[in-house]
Design a protein around this motif. Structure first.
Motif, PDB file in Angstrom:
ATOM      1  N   GLU A 238       0.862  -1.033  -0.050  1.00 54.33           N
ATOM      2  CA  GLU A 238       0.059  -0.006  -0.155  1.00 54.33           C
ATOM      3  C   GLU A 238       0.846   1.326  -0.011  1.00 54.33           C
ATOM      4  O   GLU A 238       0.586   2.286  -0.534  1.00 54.33           O
TER       5      GLU A 238
ATOM      6  N   SER B   2      -3.337  -4.774   2.649  1.00 56.00           N
ATOM      7  CA  SER B   2      -3.645  -3.421   2.186  1.00 56.00           C
ATOM      8  C   SER B   2      -5.215  -3.124   2.476  1.00 56.00           C
ATOM      9  O   SER B   2      -5.830  -4.158   2.748  1.00 56.00           O
ATOM     10  N   SER B   3      -5.744  -1.881   2.158  1.00 54.94           N
ATOM     11  CA  SER B   3      -7.379  -1.784   2.608  1.00 54.94           C
ATOM     12  C   SER B   3      -8.188  -2.736   1.564  1.00 54.94           C
ATOM     13  O   SER B   3      -9.288  -3.433   1.764  1.00 54.94           O
ATOM     14  N   LYS B   4      -7.630  -3.027   0.178  1.00 55.74           N
ATOM     15  CA  LYS B   4      -8.362  -3.827  -0.667  1.00 55.74           C
ATOM     16  C   LYS B   4      -8.148  -5.241  -0.002  1.00 55.74           C
ATOM     17  O   LYS B   4      -9.470  -5.820  -0.318  1.00 55.74           O
TER      18      LYS B   4
ATOM     19  N   GLN C 209     -11.567  -7.630   0.798  1.00 49.69           N
ATOM     20  CA  GLN C 209     -11.674  -9.181   0.325  1.00 49.69           C
ATOM     21  C   GLN C 209     -11.748 -10.216   1.387  1.00 49.69           C
ATOM     22  O   GLN C 209     -12.525 -10.964   1.289  1.00 49.69           O
TER      23      GLN C 209
ATOM     24  N   SER D 222     -16.739  -3.516   1.806  1.00 47.09           N
ATOM     25  CA  SER D 222     -16.323  -2.745   0.908  1.00 47.09           C
ATOM     26  C   SER D 222     -14.955  -1.992   1.263  1.00 47.09           C
ATOM     27  O   SER D 222     -14.823  -1.980   2.615  1.00 47.09           O
ATOM     28  N   VAL D 223     -13.981  -1.545   0.185  1.00 48.16           N
ATOM     29  CA  VAL D 223     -13.195  -0.851   0.643  1.00 48.16           C
ATOM     30  C   VAL D 223     -13.285   0.695   1.262  1.00 48.16           C
ATOM     31  O   VAL D 223     -12.499   1.075   2.269  1.00 48.16           O
TER      32      VAL D 223
END
Length: 284
Positions: free
Chosen positions: A104, A234-236, A240, A245-246
């Motif tokens: 990130e 990472s946020s993503k 997942q 959601s991000v």
């Protein structure tokens, strides 16, 4: 540290007080041939270190294999005689502050100078005070290779005062050869990766401290997300993993920073390391 010094005839002149060199085409091809010969052998990291030295001189080389949620695993150099107490402490906890390990923060960079991540302000960071300054590097190139879906391979080439900063020509050589180096490392990992990454989950005091960090201050969900951030997600990736959601992850991160009185990703690591010091003292 193992490397091959440049042979006579490679020198091209003085630049900035340090001797510049360009490896002859024949030697470069020979180096690649040697790499291919060792591609399925555990000697590959050593030969890779020698080849990288022909592209960019260094004083110190380190190769790590990292996956989200795990401590980094040392690939090269092997052997306790090559490790200082300072570096052993890096593998134990200081790696949490190492920005180069967090995708990130690196924003997809593959070959970069460490100072690029901090806009030249590395001396102002907790990581510098706790670890990096003891290396006495004036410059460091980091190479990041995704060798599998879960594992990233990091190569650090550190330079001290005598060699000086990395030159543009050296960075150019590394960037030009990166696609081939990447492919060779990926093939090496297919055959030898299991020797460097334990198949069993890691447990212990660090895991316990990470699980309890923020207790009584953060909500259970915020604790979970904070722990994942500390492990390099990472946020993503968090979105997942948790099926959210991000945008929701970003809201949680904002609340985490507000509750812990931090303002950045780096500040979160500092807060955890302070907590970890107290946690280990109580557990002793």
């Amino acid at each position: 540290m193992n490397y091959t010094a440049p042979e006579a005839g490679q020198e091209t002149g003085l630049k900035g007080g340090a001797l510049m060199f360009n490896p002859p085409v024949e030697e470069s091809c020979a180096g690649l041939s040697e790499l291919i010969h060792h591609i399925r052998l555990q000697s590959f990291p050593r030969v890779l270190a020698e080849y990288l030295y022909s592209l960019c001189r260094y004083d110190d080389v380190t190769m790590l294999a990292c996956s989200a949620g795990k401590k980094p695993n040392l690939v090269y150099p092997q052997g306790s005689e090559n490790h200082s107490p300072c570096f052993n402490n890096y593998l134990l906890e200081e790696y949490l502050l190492d920005l180069s390990l967090h995708e990130e923060v690196t924003a997809g960079k593959k070959v970069f100078r460490y100072s690029e991540l901090l806009n030249g302000a590395i001396t102002e960071t907790e990581y510098y005070q706790r670890y990096y300054r003891f290396l006495a590097f004036v410059d460091e190139v980091v190479i990041r290779i995704q060798v599998s879906e879960e594992i990233a391979f990091f190569i650090g080439l550190g330079r001290r005062e005598e060699l000086g900063e990395v030159y543009r020509e050296e960075m150019s050589r590394l960037q030009q050869m990166f696609p081939l180096i990447e492919a060779l490392c990926q093939q090496f990992w297919i055959s030898q990766g299991e020797h460097y990454i334990p198949t069993t989950a890691r447990h212990g005091l660090l895991d316990s401290a990470m699980g309890s960090f923020g207790h009584g201050i953060l909500t259970p969900r915020e604790q979970e997300i904070a722990a994942m951030l500390l492990q390099g997600y990472s946020s993503k990736m968090i979105a997942q993993e948790l099926s959210i959601s991000v945008a929701t992850v970003k809201v949680h991160r904002k609340h985490i920073n507000a509750r812990l009185n931090t303002s950045t990703h780096f500040g979160l690591f500092n807060a955890f390391l302070n907590y970890l010091d107290d946690y280990l003292t109580r557990a002793a």
